[in-house]
Design an enzyme around this catalytic site. Structure first.
Site, mmCIF file in Angstrom:
data_model
loop_
_atom_site.group_PDB
_atom_site.id
_atom_site.type_symbol
_atom_site.label_atom_id
_atom_site.label_comp_id
_atom_site.label_asym_id
_atom_site.label_seq_id
_atom_site.Cartn_x
_atom_site.Cartn_y
_atom_site.Cartn_z
ATOM 1 N N ASP A 57 48.516 -83.312 -44.634
ATOM 2 C CA ASP A 57 48.768 -84.568 -45.354
ATOM 3 C C ASP A 57 49.550 -85.581 -44.508
ATOM 4 O O ASP A 57 49.916 -86.650 -44.986
ATOM 5 C CB ASP A 57 49.502 -84.269 -46.674
ATOM 6 N N ARG A 67 51.460 -93.036 -51.855
ATOM 7 C CA ARG A 67 51.640 -94.465 -52.119
ATOM 8 C C ARG A 67 53.116 -94.805 -52.285
ATOM 9 O O ARG A 67 53.529 -95.945 -52.020
ATOM 10 C CB ARG A 67 50.822 -94.871 -53.353
ATOM 11 N N LYS A 115 50.691 -78.806 -57.343
ATOM 12 C CA LYS A 115 49.252 -78.619 -57.137
ATOM 13 C C LYS A 115 48.860 -77.185 -57.482
ATOM 14 O O LYS A 115 49.691 -76.286 -57.417
ATOM 15 C CB LYS A 115 48.902 -78.879 -55.658
ATOM 16 N N LYS A 169 50.820 -92.414 -43.183
ATOM 17 C CA LYS A 169 51.404 -91.502 -44.172
ATOM 18 C C LYS A 169 51.702 -90.178 -43.474
ATOM 19 O O LYS A 169 50.792 -89.517 -42.978
ATOM 20 C CB LYS A 169 50.432 -91.279 -45.341
ATOM 21 N N GLU A 223 52.338 -89.147 -54.261
ATOM 22 C CA GLU A 223 53.530 -89.462 -53.466
ATOM 23 C C GLU A 223 53.232 -90.329 -52.255
ATOM 24 O O GLU A 223 54.109 -91.027 -51.761
ATOM 25 C CB GLU A 223 54.219 -88.166 -53.023
ATOM 26 N N ASP A 266 52.618 -86.051 -57.692
ATOM 27 C CA ASP A 266 51.644 -85.733 -56.644
ATOM 28 C C ASP A 266 51.013 -86.999 -56.058
ATOM 29 O O ASP A 266 50.320 -86.944 -55.055
ATOM 30 C CB ASP A 266 50.563 -84.797 -57.210
HETATM 31 N N1 BES Z 1 47.519 -85.730 -50.347
HETATM 32 C C1 BES Z 1 46.921 -85.906 -51.619
HETATM 33 C C2 BES Z 1 45.476 -86.375 -51.525
HETATM 34 C C3 BES Z 1 44.457 -85.350 -51.122
HETATM 35 C C4 BES Z 1 44.026 -84.409 -52.030
HETATM 36 C C5 BES Z 1 43.899 -85.388 -49.885
HETATM 37 C C6 BES Z 1 43.056 -83.510 -51.654
HETATM 38 C C7 BES Z 1 42.918 -84.508 -49.523
HETATM 39 C C8 BES Z 1 42.505 -83.543 -50.403
HETATM 40 C C9 BES Z 1 47.672 -86.921 -52.443
HETATM 41 O O1 BES Z 1 49.041 -86.961 -52.242
HETATM 42 C C10 BES Z 1 47.457 -86.559 -53.874
HETATM 43 O O2 BES Z 1 47.903 -85.518 -54.255
HETATM 44 N N2 BES Z 1 46.767 -87.419 -54.615
HETATM 45 C C11 BES Z 1 46.461 -87.160 -55.949
HETATM 46 C C12 BES Z 1 46.662 -88.440 -56.727
HETATM 47 C C13 BES Z 1 46.574 -88.268 -58.213
HETATM 48 C C14 BES Z 1 47.753 -87.498 -58.717
HETATM 49 C C15 BES Z 1 46.492 -89.623 -58.845
HETATM 50 C C16 BES Z 1 45.023 -86.695 -56.057
HETATM 51 O O3 BES Z 1 44.183 -87.219 -55.315
HETATM 52 O O4 BES Z 1 44.751 -85.773 -56.804
HETATM 53 ZN ZN ZN Z 2 49.677 -86.362 -50.429
HETATM 54 MN MN MN Z 3 50.078 -85.576 -53.456
#
Ligand code: BES
Ligand code: ZN
Ligand code: MN
Length: 486
Positions: free
Chosen positions: A281, A344, A270, A258, A342, A340
């Site tokens: 990321d 996946r 966010k 990713k 994204e 967010d």
């Molecule tokens: N890159 C983030 C995941 C992440 C968040 C990694 C905090 C490290 C620290 C990912 O793209 C994301 O935003 N995931 C969301 C998914 C949710 C919207 C289902 C998350 O984990 O909040």
């Molecule tokens: Zn992300």
């Molecule tokens: Mn995200």
């Protein structure tokens, strides 16, 4: 840094010449057979209350009578394990980072025979101790002067130590490349930067590298990846590199990273706090790049394909909106309930693309979910696998590399939440079990081969005062690739 080995017996270490002699001690008493000059120095330091044989303790002594090296660094490991030894070696070498020593000689005492893994971990400890991010902060600090490490080995240990130094240096180079890419800010480490890094590696090591742009990705029908990238003005890159180490007929190992070079969340923006950390990321992509770097140096007899899907996730008039339905390369339609989620969305198309290589196994690596950070913290990466043998292979690679992971479940019940009234699948479920539902989403696109998934959201970088990329899981992945040689 320059690494070598020299034979020196435990009872004659005081005569070793170097700018600093580093002595890593296991156990709670001075190891039997240790050079009497050093044993006396250790006992005296303990008596004075300046040192203890407890994990984490270090002491730097100058001009100890009878010791040839002008500096003697003591480091206590506690247990005589690989991990304790590595941690102690690293603590000792950190002590030398800001001193005048150029050449350190390091010996382990109180451990079983010095083997390949200990030599490898010594290299990684040293590389970690001296790494300094300077690209956008050249004033940071003077570069450490420590530039040469001699690992002192007993008389039958030389061969294993040499092999360990080779593996350690390759992995260290991979980790450094991954950390450097992760640490560089989003306005430096763009998708184009990642592509250039892979191309450079391709040129220097004769790899086949293909970099696809928006047009090519459109042509392939990667509607999901495209939809994420579309919100940003920064052009996407889909990067494919091949290392051919075995016969053409041998099915390759495929790694998928990713590469979100900045994740703002998109329209599902966010919160502002710590949003800067979303430059990390692309940690999955960085670790795939780093693993490729290690593999091209070690030249194992295995075929490896590295795929990186890279873009930004930004809000704009062209950005994905909650409720939008997009069509993935697999043909499955996806209702985007949260922009967010994204990672996946870009990985699912990369997983479909991976099918064309008729892989022996595909492992994707992603800073995928905050939920994984809650579940496992920063110690172990979340690991998912389509079968037990693959889970075992990933698990033991992580243990061997001191880059551990922990298997998570994939029960079909976790799929429930991803149902949509408007598409084949939704991109998020409920908050509960968030790392698992993300994995379940990916699993739908990884049907036709053995598949593993590493959620490295907690392990790819550290926050706080030591903010920075860790280079994980380059160690795990390199060991895994080496384990796939047939
Ligand atoms: N890159 C983030 C995941 C992440 C968040 C990694 C905090 C490290 C620290 C990912 O793209 C994301 O935003 N995931 C969301 C998914 C949710 C919207 C289902 C998350 O984990 O909040
Ligand atoms: Zn992300
Ligand atoms: Mn995200």
């Amino acid at each position: 840094m320059d690494f070598r080995t020299q034979s020196a017996s435990l009872d004659a270490l005081a005569g070793v010449s170097a700018d600093a002699l580093v002595l890593v001690l296991a156990g709670d008493s001075v190891p039997a057979g240790l050079d009497p000059v050093l044993a006396a120095a250790v006992k005296d330091a303990i008596k004075l209350g300046d040192f203890e044989l407890k994990a984490g303790k270090t002491l730097v002594l100058q001009r100890v009578a009878g010791v040839k090296a002008p500096r003697l660094v003591l480091a206590a490991a506690g247990a005589a394990t690989l991990k304790a030894g590595r941690n102690a070696a690293q603590a000792a070498l950190v002590q030398l980072k800001t001193r005048g020593a150029v050449h350190a000689a390091l010996a382990y005492a109180g451990f079983a025979a010095l083997d390949e893994s200990m030599a490898e971990q010594t290299v990684l400890a040293a590389a970690e101790a001296v790494y300094l991010y300077r690209h956008t902060k050249p004033s940071a600090a003077p570069a450490p002067v420590l530039s040469k490490l001699t690992l002192l080995a007993g008389k039958d240990e030389g061969k294993a130590v040499k092999a360990g130094l080779v593996r350690g240096q390759a992995i260290a180079a991979g980790i450094e490349l991954a950390r450097e890419a992760a640490n560089r800010p989003g306005n430096y480490a763009t998708p184009t930067y990642l592509a250039d890094q892979v191309k450079q590696l391709g040129r220097s090591h004769g790899l086949k590298v293909e970099v696809l742009d928006k047009k090519a990705v459109e042509k392939l029908g990667m509607g999901s990846f495209l939809a994420v990238a579309e919100g940003s003005d920064e052009p996407l890159r889909f990067i494919v590199a091949r290392y051919d180490g075995a016969a053409k007929t041998q099915a390759p190992v495929v790694l998928v990273g990713k590469g979100i070079t900045f994740d703002s969340g998109g329209i599902s923006l966010k919160p502002g706090a710590e949003m800067d950390e979303m430059k990390f990321d692309m940690g999955g992509a960085a670790s795939v790049l780093g693993t490729l770097r290690a593999v091209v140096e070690l030249k194992p007899k295995v075929n490896l394909v590295c795929i990186i899907a890279a873009c930004e996730n930004m809000p704009s008039g062209r950005a994905l909106k909650p409720g939008d339905v997009i069509t993935s390369m697999s043909g499955q339609t996806i209702e985007v309930l949260n922009t967010d989620a994204e990672g996946r969305l870009i990985l699912c198309d990369a997983l479909t693309y991976a099918e064309r290589f008729k892989p022996a196994v595909v492992v994707d690596v992603a800073t995928l979910t905050g939920a994984c950070v809650i579940a496992l913290g920063g110690v172990r990466s979340g690991m998912y696998a389509s079968d037990d043998a693959l889970a075992a292979a990933l698990s033991s690679a992580g243990e061997a590399a001191l880059d551990p992971c922990w298997r998570m479940p994939l029960d079909e019940e976790y799929d429930e939440g991803l149902k949509s009234n408007f598409a084949d699948v939704a991109n998020v479920g409920s908050r509960a079990g968030g790392s698992i539902t993300a994995a379940k989403f990916l699993q739908r696109f990884a049907g036709k081969y053995r598949w593993g998934h590493l959620d490295i959201a907690g392990t790819a970088w550290k926050g706080g005062a030591a903010k920075g990329g860790t280079g994980r899981p380059v160690g795990l992945l390199t060991h895994f690739v080496l384990s796939q040689v047939r």
